[in-house]
Design an enzyme around this catalytic site. Structure first.
Site, PDB file in Angstrom:
ATOM      1  N   GLU A  36      -4.477  -6.794   2.955  1.00 45.65           N
ATOM      2  CA  GLU A  36      -3.297  -7.595   3.294  1.00 45.65           C
ATOM      3  C   GLU A  36      -3.349  -8.968   2.643  1.00 45.65           C
ATOM      4  O   GLU A  36      -2.312  -9.507   2.224  1.00 45.65           O
ATOM      5  CB  GLU A  36      -3.174  -7.718   4.814  1.00 45.65           C
ATOM      6  CG  GLU A  36      -2.751  -6.439   5.514  1.00 45.65           C
ATOM      7  CD  GLU A  36      -3.859  -5.422   5.645  1.00 45.65           C
ATOM      8  OE1 GLU A  36      -3.557  -4.232   5.885  1.00 45.65           O
ATOM      9  OE2 GLU A  36      -5.045  -5.815   5.512  1.00 45.65           O
ATOM     10  N   HIS A  81      -1.693  -0.759  16.702  1.00 51.40           N
ATOM     11  CA  HIS A  81      -0.650  -0.356  15.765  1.00 51.40           C
ATOM     12  C   HIS A  81       0.734  -0.304  16.425  1.00 51.40           C
ATOM     13  O   HIS A  81       1.642   0.332  15.898  1.00 51.40           O
ATOM     14  CB  HIS A  81      -0.948   1.025  15.171  1.00 51.40           C
ATOM     15  CG  HIS A  81      -2.182   1.099  14.347  1.00 51.40           C
ATOM     16  ND1 HIS A  81      -3.450   1.107  14.900  1.00 51.40           N
ATOM     17  CD2 HIS A  81      -2.360   1.157  13.000  1.00 51.40           C
ATOM     18  CE1 HIS A  81      -4.346   1.182  13.930  1.00 51.40           C
ATOM     19  NE2 HIS A  81      -3.707   1.212  12.765  1.00 51.40           N
ATOM     20  N   GLU A 104       0.825  -1.198   0.000  1.00 54.10           N
ATOM     21  CA  GLU A 104       0.000   0.000   0.000  1.00 54.10           C
ATOM     22  C   GLU A 104       0.871   1.265   0.000  1.00 54.10           C
ATOM     23  O   GLU A 104       1.740   1.416   0.870  1.00 54.10           O
ATOM     24  CB  GLU A 104      -0.899   0.020   1.240  1.00 54.10           C
ATOM     25  CG  GLU A 104      -1.839  -1.159   1.344  1.00 54.10           C
ATOM     26  CD  GLU A 104      -2.486  -1.243   2.718  1.00 54.10           C
ATOM     27  OE1 GLU A 104      -2.614  -0.185   3.375  1.00 54.10           O
ATOM     28  OE2 GLU A 104      -2.844  -2.355   3.140  1.00 54.10           O
ATOM     29  N   PHE A 133       1.691  -2.194   9.008  1.00 57.02           N
ATOM     30  CA  PHE A 133       1.937  -2.391  10.431  1.00 57.02           C
ATOM     31  C   PHE A 133       1.945  -3.890  10.720  1.00 57.02           C
ATOM     32  O   PHE A 133       1.101  -4.624  10.191  1.00 57.02           O
ATOM     33  CB  PHE A 133       0.838  -1.733  11.279  1.00 57.02           C
ATOM     34  CG  PHE A 133       0.876  -0.238  11.302  1.00 57.02           C
ATOM     35  CD1 PHE A 133       1.492   0.443  12.347  1.00 57.02           C
ATOM     36  CD2 PHE A 133       0.275   0.508  10.300  1.00 57.02           C
ATOM     37  CE1 PHE A 133       1.515   1.822  12.379  1.00 57.02           C
ATOM     38  CE2 PHE A 133       0.287   1.891  10.324  1.00 57.02           C
ATOM     39  CZ  PHE A 133       0.917   2.553  11.368  1.00 57.02           C
ATOM     40  N   ASP A 143       0.926  -5.464  13.173  1.00 54.25           N
ATOM     41  CA  ASP A 143      -0.348  -5.890  13.738  1.00 54.25           C
ATOM     42  C   ASP A 143      -1.274  -6.460  12.650  1.00 54.25           C
ATOM     43  O   ASP A 143      -2.094  -7.342  12.912  1.00 54.25           O
ATOM     44  CB  ASP A 143      -1.048  -4.712  14.416  1.00 54.25           C
ATOM     45  CG  ASP A 143      -0.121  -3.854  15.249  1.00 54.25           C
ATOM     46  OD1 ASP A 143      -0.263  -3.820  16.478  1.00 54.25           O
ATOM     47  OD2 ASP A 143       0.775  -3.213  14.645  1.00 54.25           O
ATOM     48  N   PHE A 144      -1.136  -5.919  11.408  1.00 56.64           N
ATOM     49  CA  PHE A 144      -2.019  -6.318  10.321  1.00 56.64           C
ATOM     50  C   PHE A 144      -1.618  -7.652   9.690  1.00 56.64           C
ATOM     51  O   PHE A 144      -2.281  -8.126   8.758  1.00 56.64           O
ATOM     52  CB  PHE A 144      -2.068  -5.238   9.240  1.00 56.64           C
ATOM     53  CG  PHE A 144      -2.529  -3.893   9.739  1.00 56.64           C
ATOM     54  CD1 PHE A 144      -3.214  -3.763  10.936  1.00 56.64           C
ATOM     55  CD2 PHE A 144      -2.264  -2.749   9.012  1.00 56.64           C
ATOM     56  CE1 PHE A 144      -3.633  -2.526  11.399  1.00 56.64           C
ATOM     57  CE2 PHE A 144      -2.682  -1.500   9.461  1.00 56.64           C
ATOM     58  CZ  PHE A 144      -3.364  -1.391  10.660  1.00 56.64           C
TER      59      PHE A 144
END
Length: 333
Positions: free
Chosen positions: A68, A137, A37, A91, A93-94
């Protein structure tokens, strides 16, 4: 980032090193492509891909939708058909959003095909806290990837290691999750020499000492070094080991340090519960118990969601004060 500008610099930032490390491999191997992205003309949300689109164009630097699953799925297909994709998940986390690909598909292909098909891809991601981005995040998630057989895990702490380990990761025939720490992006260090490669699975002794071995990863390396400097003023000589990677895991360097110090402290940003330090100290107990003259100690984040407020975040994650206090207590054991 152009080749000439980086070569002339006395120092390079961690974020510049990410772009430079990728650019070096793209110049060397036309099979290397990037996707993610806003990594193209925007240069990435953290500016870690700045200059790549201008140098290599839309044919090799692909802006993707906000998905993702799409990013990692496309990277998997590209890798299986001869490319060496470098996919960015903004991130860490993703990674949870594409976990099926990362845990069930990508690391299994080489094994399930008997080596007939490889998946030589790198999944890069911005990891960790320290910037007040909050619970969704700011997580240090390298311990998530550690639970998945078939993934290599890299987490460099310096700009030169970013470049050298990026080269090794992109050239690997096995998938690599490459954790870039958000709290280190603005940090500076010497640039890497030309053709710099740091083989994955080789830890570095970044400070020598005789009293206690302090093992750290990524953003915890400068924390460990600062604690070691403070403790030196008290007469405690700390050896700091930068693991660099979790898979392959360089246990031999840790055991070699323990043979000298006989005391071990592990500092990790991920939560204590399920943290990678638990794996490391278990191996040390199995293979190096006779080297120890004191119990092993772990300094890790608390098992709570990370707060937005910086004063609260510091209460959760390891700090210089917490590390120094643990080492101080252990040295007196």
């Amino acid at each position: 980032m152009g080749r000439r500008r980086c070569a002339m610099a006395d120092v390079i930032t961690y974020r510049q090193a990410v772009a430079e490390g990728i650019a070096r491999e793209m110049r060397r191997d036309p099979a290397v492509v990037c996707l993610g992205e806003d990594i193209g003309a925007a240069g990435g949300v953290f500016k870690t891909t700045a200059g790549l689109y201008e140098e290599f164009g839309a044919g090799r630097v692909w802006d993707t939708p906000i998905s993702e699953q799409a990013i990692v799925g496309a990277a998997m297909g590209a890798a299986m058909t001869g490319m060496r994709p470098v996919a960015e998940i903004m991130f860490s986390d993703f990674l949870a959003c594409c976990w099926d690909y990362l845990a069930n598909e990508i690391p299994k292909v080489r094994y399930m095909t008997g080596g007939q098909v490889t998946v030589p891809l790198v999944v890069r991601t911005a990891n960790g806290g320290g910037l007040g981005f909050g619970a969704q995040h700011s997580q240090a998630t390298e311990n998530w990837a550690l639970t998945v057989p078939g993934l290599k895990i890299a987490a460099p702490a310096t700009p030169a290691d970013v470049i050298g380990m990026m080269a090794a990761a992109i050239r690997s025939d096995d998938p690599v999750v490459f954790f870039e720490h958000k709290g280190l992006f603005a940090g500076k260090g010497p640039p890497a020499p030309p053709d710099h490669v740091v083989e994955l699975g080789h830890a570095a002794v970044v400070r020598e000492g005789d009293d206690v071995t302090l093992v750290a990863l990524a953003s915890m390396v400068p924390v460990a070094l600062s604690a070691a400097e403070r403790l030196a003023e008290e007469g405690i000589d700390v050896e700091v080991v930068d693991l660099r990677c979790l898979v392959p895991l360089d246990v031999m360097t840790v055991l070699g340090s323990l043979a000298k110090t006989s005391r071990l402290v592990v500092v990790e940003e991920n939560p204590y519960q399920g943290g990678w330090g638990g794996t490391l100290v278990s191996i040390v107990a199995d293979e190096g118990f006779g080297l120890l003259d004191a119990p092993v100690r772990r300094v890790a984040a608390a098992c709570v969601p990370l707060p937005f407020a910086d004063v609260l975040e510091r209460e959760v994650v390891p700090t210089v004060d917490k590390v120094a206090a643990t080492v101080r207590d252990l040295s007196a054991y």
